[in-house]
Design a protein around this motif. Structure first.
Motif, PDB file in Angstrom:
ATOM      1  N   TRP A  73      41.113  46.298  44.663  1.00  0.00           N
ATOM      2  CA  TRP A  73      40.506  45.052  44.175  1.00  0.00           C
ATOM      3  C   TRP A  73      39.314  45.355  43.274  1.00  0.00           C
ATOM      4  CZ3 TRP A  73      42.405  40.308  44.314  1.00  0.00           C
ATOM      5  CH2 TRP A  73      43.368  39.973  45.259  1.00  0.00           C
ATOM      6  N   GLY A  74      38.492  46.317  43.676  1.00  0.00           N
ATOM      7  CA  GLY A  74      37.321  46.660  42.869  1.00  0.00           C
ATOM      8  C   GLY A  74      37.688  47.266  41.531  1.00  0.00           C
ATOM      9  N   ASP A  75      38.684  48.152  41.535  1.00  0.00           N
ATOM     10  CA  ASP A  75      39.088  48.817  40.292  1.00  0.00           C
ATOM     11  C   ASP A  75      39.611  47.829  39.263  1.00  0.00           C
ATOM     12  OD1 ASP A  75      38.397  51.213  41.412  1.00  0.00           O
ATOM     13  OD2 ASP A  75      40.445  51.825  41.927  1.00  0.00           O
ATOM     14  N   VAL A 117      42.646  53.487  20.974  1.00  0.00           N
ATOM     15  CA  VAL A 117      41.835  52.771  21.953  1.00  0.00           C
ATOM     16  C   VAL A 117      42.599  51.605  22.547  1.00  0.00           C
ATOM     17  CG1 VAL A 117      39.696  51.487  22.299  1.00  0.00           C
ATOM     18  CG2 VAL A 117      39.741  53.473  20.773  1.00  0.00           C
ATOM     19  N   ALA A 118      43.458  50.993  21.753  1.00  0.00           N
ATOM     20  CA  ALA A 118      44.193  49.828  22.239  1.00  0.00           C
ATOM     21  C   ALA A 118      45.111  50.174  23.399  1.00  0.00           C
ATOM     22  CB  ALA A 118      45.000  49.216  21.088  1.00  0.00           C
ATOM     23  N   ALA A 119      45.474  51.478  23.505  1.00  0.00           N
ATOM     24  CA  ALA A 119      46.385  51.885  24.562  1.00  0.00           C
ATOM     25  C   ALA A 119      45.685  52.089  25.894  1.00  0.00           C
ATOM     26  CB  ALA A 119      47.100  53.176  24.163  1.00  0.00           C
ATOM     27  N   LEU A 120      44.339  52.122  25.892  1.00  0.00           N
ATOM     28  CA  LEU A 120      43.607  52.335  27.138  1.00  0.00           C
ATOM     29  C   LEU A 120      43.691  51.085  28.015  1.00  0.00           C
ATOM     30  CD1 LEU A 120      40.383  54.054  25.750  1.00  0.00           C
ATOM     31  CD2 LEU A 120      42.309  55.153  26.877  1.00  0.00           C
ATOM     32  N   PRO A 121      43.819  51.260  29.336  1.00  0.00           N
ATOM     33  CA  PRO A 121      43.899  50.093  30.220  1.00  0.00           C
ATOM     34  C   PRO A 121      42.600  49.294  30.208  1.00  0.00           C
ATOM     35  CG  PRO A 121      43.622  52.111  31.482  1.00  0.00           C
ATOM     36  CD  PRO A 121      43.860  52.522  30.072  1.00  0.00           C
ATOM     37  N   LEU A 122      42.712  47.984  30.168  1.00  0.00           N
ATOM     38  CA  LEU A 122      41.550  47.107  30.133  1.00  0.00           C
ATOM     39  C   LEU A 122      41.321  46.501  31.512  1.00  0.00           C
ATOM     40  CD1 LEU A 122      42.215  45.220  26.773  1.00  0.00           C
ATOM     41  CD2 LEU A 122      40.722  47.181  27.147  1.00  0.00           C
ATOM     42  N   LEU A 123      40.060  46.245  31.843  1.00  0.00           N
ATOM     43  CA  LEU A 123      39.739  45.587  33.105  1.00  0.00           C
ATOM     44  C   LEU A 123      40.200  44.139  33.049  1.00  0.00           C
ATOM     45  CD1 LEU A 123      36.120  46.913  33.735  1.00  0.00           C
ATOM     46  CD2 LEU A 123      38.233  47.711  34.802  1.00  0.00           C
ATOM     47  N   GLY A 179      36.439  46.400  37.755  1.00  0.00           N
ATOM     48  CA  GLY A 179      35.344  47.308  37.461  1.00  0.00           C
ATOM     49  C   GLY A 179      34.172  47.211  38.407  1.00  0.00           C
ATOM     50  N   VAL A 180      34.439  46.930  39.684  1.00  0.00           N
ATOM     51  CA  VAL A 180      33.380  46.803  40.690  1.00  0.00           C
ATOM     52  C   VAL A 180      33.357  48.057  41.561  1.00  0.00           C
ATOM     53  CG1 VAL A 180      32.653  45.536  42.742  1.00  0.00           C
ATOM     54  CG2 VAL A 180      33.451  44.285  40.732  1.00  0.00           C
ATOM     55  N   THR A 185      39.956  41.255  53.988  1.00  0.00           N
ATOM     56  CA  THR A 185      39.836  42.185  52.864  1.00  0.00           C
ATOM     57  C   THR A 185      40.292  41.536  51.570  1.00  0.00           C
ATOM     58  OG1 THR A 185      40.171  44.067  54.349  1.00  0.00           O
ATOM     59  CG2 THR A 185      40.517  44.454  51.994  1.00  0.00           C
ATOM     60  N   THR A 186      41.403  40.825  51.627  1.00  0.00           N
ATOM     61  CA  THR A 186      41.887  40.111  50.438  1.00  0.00           C
ATOM     62  C   THR A 186      40.874  39.071  49.986  1.00  0.00           C
ATOM     63  OG1 THR A 186      44.192  40.442  51.077  1.00  0.00           O
ATOM     64  CG2 THR A 186      43.726  38.652  49.548  1.00  0.00           C
ATOM     65  N   THR A 187      40.297  38.351  50.941  1.00  0.00           N
ATOM     66  CA  THR A 187      39.284  37.349  50.605  1.00  0.00           C
ATOM     67  C   THR A 187      38.065  38.002  49.967  1.00  0.00           C
ATOM     68  OG1 THR A 187      39.997  35.858  52.378  1.00  0.00           O
ATOM     69  CG2 THR A 187      37.744  35.594  51.561  1.00  0.00           C
ATOM     70  N   THR A 188      37.655  39.163  50.484  1.00  0.00           N
ATOM     71  CA  THR A 188      36.512  39.876  49.906  1.00  0.00           C
ATOM     72  C   THR A 188      36.798  40.268  48.465  1.00  0.00           C
ATOM     73  OG1 THR A 188      35.972  40.764  52.107  1.00  0.00           O
ATOM     74  CG2 THR A 188      34.941  41.818  50.208  1.00  0.00           C
ATOM     75  N   GLY A 189      38.007  40.773  48.222  1.00  0.00           N
ATOM     76  CA  GLY A 189      38.380  41.138  46.856  1.00  0.00           C
ATOM     77  C   GLY A 189      38.429  39.942  45.927  1.00  0.00           C
ATOM     78  N   LYS A 190      38.978  38.838  46.415  1.00  0.00           N
ATOM     79  CA  LYS A 190      39.048  37.632  45.587  1.00  0.00           C
ATOM     80  C   LYS A 190      37.662  37.053  45.331  1.00  0.00           C
ATOM     81  CE  LYS A 190      43.726  36.163  46.877  1.00  0.00           C
ATOM     82  NZ  LYS A 190      44.543  35.082  47.473  1.00  0.00           N
ATOM     83  N   LEU A 191      36.793  37.155  46.342  1.00  0.00           N
ATOM     84  CA  LEU A 191      35.422  36.664  46.158  1.00  0.00           C
ATOM     85  C   LEU A 191      34.689  37.500  45.113  1.00  0.00           C
ATOM     86  CD1 LEU A 191      33.124  34.803  46.856  1.00  0.00           C
ATOM     87  CD2 LEU A 191      32.635  36.186  48.883  1.00  0.00           C
ATOM     88  N   ALA A 192      34.968  38.794  45.094  1.00  0.00           N
ATOM     89  CA  ALA A 192      34.379  39.644  44.049  1.00  0.00           C
ATOM     90  C   ALA A 192      34.798  39.143  42.672  1.00  0.00           C
ATOM     91  CB  ALA A 192      34.806  41.093  44.253  1.00  0.00           C
ATOM     92  N   ARG A 193      36.045  38.731  42.535  1.00  0.00           N
ATOM     93  CA  ARG A 193      36.520  38.197  41.255  1.00  0.00           C
ATOM     94  C   ARG A 193      35.813  36.893  40.905  1.00  0.00           C
ATOM     95  NH1 ARG A 193      41.464  40.461  39.530  1.00  0.00           N
ATOM     96  NH2 ARG A 193      41.908  38.567  38.332  1.00  0.00           N
TER      97      ARG A 193
END
Length: 385
Positions: free
Chosen positions: A236-238, A75-81, A241-242, A200-208
């Motif tokens: 950005w969403g991936d 499980v530790a090898a799976l990519p984390l968000l 996890g959005v 688009t970059t701002t939208t992604g950063k705002l999601a964060r």
């Protein structure tokens, strides 16, 4: 040998063969074991041709005894968000980057510190304010107030005098909170602006920013004209996890916005962020289409926030853009990008004066978490170095 003796000899041979066959049959050689052998506790050694299937009561393998492939069991090898950085204090942590625009305050403080300030010095101060994109009218007002203050308070510190003037212009009491809380439905935030400002970059950063505040977010990729815009937002969403709602390239952006609202409602999300296509403010048809996107979304849910993304390096040209966008979609807040590394911090003051809406967020770098809620006091102190 006579015939009688031959017949007797053949009969004896036949009896021997039959006897050997019966003996082999009785000892189980060459015949299958009875089906109940295992259940009766007898040991059965299969012979040639026996059924190789295990007995029915053979113990079944459990999940504990089955070896999983390494890529699944590890499980530790799976990519984390990614976990975005906390929002609180972001602007203060990025003070050094913002201080690169401190040429404005430092230069004026130096002018105010001269002994015997004359009209020429005041003209230089006004020119500095105009060069910092504060606008001609605002710059003249600031100079007039500072001249009056220095006449009435000759011992006042030039730095404190300038700080008080800038702080008043930036308006520390303005409500800069994002409207991301809607009762019983997702809050809808529309992100608009011209090409190249970083929407688009701002939208992604705002999601964060919102994910860091533990909000459930849905992204709507309504920029269907720019190649790979939806893919960029998907990335950005991936990372956090959005989910991202997107349509075909060149499709109707209004339909994407409508579908995104539907998904946000069905999934009971907290906030929907809709990224729109960049458009020149001079293109009437494109601006009308932006108004259509907003109207179509409002058939499903009210639009709570319209954020206009402006490039801080564009100066007064950004004011013209801002006015046109505000007329079409009723802008409620401004996001200033590329504010780091520019000496034109006066754009914050002029945009607020011209639009009557506050700067709510500022982009202070290229990192994924370099979008910060605007803090007037931190901003002014950074301008003063």
């Amino acid at each position: 040998m006579n015939p009688i003796e031959l017949i007797v000899l053949l009969a004896v041979a036949l009896v021997v063969v039959v006897g050997l066959g019966l003996l082999a049959f009785r000892t189980g050689r060459g015949r299958p074991a009875p089906r109940d052998a295992a259940t009766k506790g007898t040991t059965h050694v299969p012979g040639v041709g026996d059924d190789a299937a295990p007995p029915r009561d053979t113990p079944k393998r459990t999940i504990a005894t089955v070896a999983l492939p390494d890529e699944i069991s590890d499980v530790a090898a799976l990519p984390l968000l990614e976990r975005p950085a906390p929002v609180a204090g972001r602007m203060a942590r990025l003070r050094d980057r913002l201080a690169r625009s401190g040429g404005l305050g430092q230069g004026i403080v130096a002018l105010l510190s001269r002994s015997g300030i004359d009209d020429t010095t005041w003209d230089e101060i006004e020119d500095s304010l105009i060069a910092a994109d504060m606008g001609v009218t605002v710059a003249a007002e600031v100079v007039e107030r500072m001249r009056a203050a220095m006449r009435s308070q000759p011992d006042v510190s030039p730095r404190e005098l300038l700080r008080a003037e800038l702080l008043e212009l930036v308006d520390p009491g303005a409500d800069r909170s994002l409207t991301v809380d809607a009762s019983g439905r997702p809050a809808v935030v529309l992100v608009v602006g011209v090409n190249g400002t970083g929407k688009t970059t701002t939208t992604g950063k705002l999601a964060r920013v919102l994910v860091a505040e533990d909000r459930d977010v849905v992204l709507g990729a309504a920029d269907t004209f720019r190649a790979a815009a939806a893919d960029q937002l998907q990335t950005w969403g991936d990372r956090v996890g959005v989910p991202v709602v997107r349509g075909p390239e060149g499709g109707d952006p209004a339909s994407v916005g409508f579908e995104a609202v539907t998904v946000a409602i069905d999934t009971e999300a907290d906030v929907l962020l809709v990224d729109t296509a960049g458009r020149l403010h001079t293109k009437t048809g494109l601006m009308d289409e932006l108004g259509k996107v907003k109207r179509v979304i409002e058939k499903k849910s009210p639009v709570d926030e319209v954020l206009l993304v402006l490039d801080a390096t564009t100066g007064q040209n950004g004011m013209v853009q801002a006015k046109v966008f505000s007329e079409v979609v009723d802008v409620t807040g401004v996001v200033l990008t590329k504010l780091d590394g520019t000496a034109k911090g006066g754009i914050v003051i002029s945009v607020q004066r011209e639009l009557g809406v506050p700067v709510k967020l500022v982009g202070l770098g290229e990192g994924p978490d370099d979008l910060a809620p605007f803090d007037a006091a931190v901003f002014v102190d950074a301008l003063l170095g």
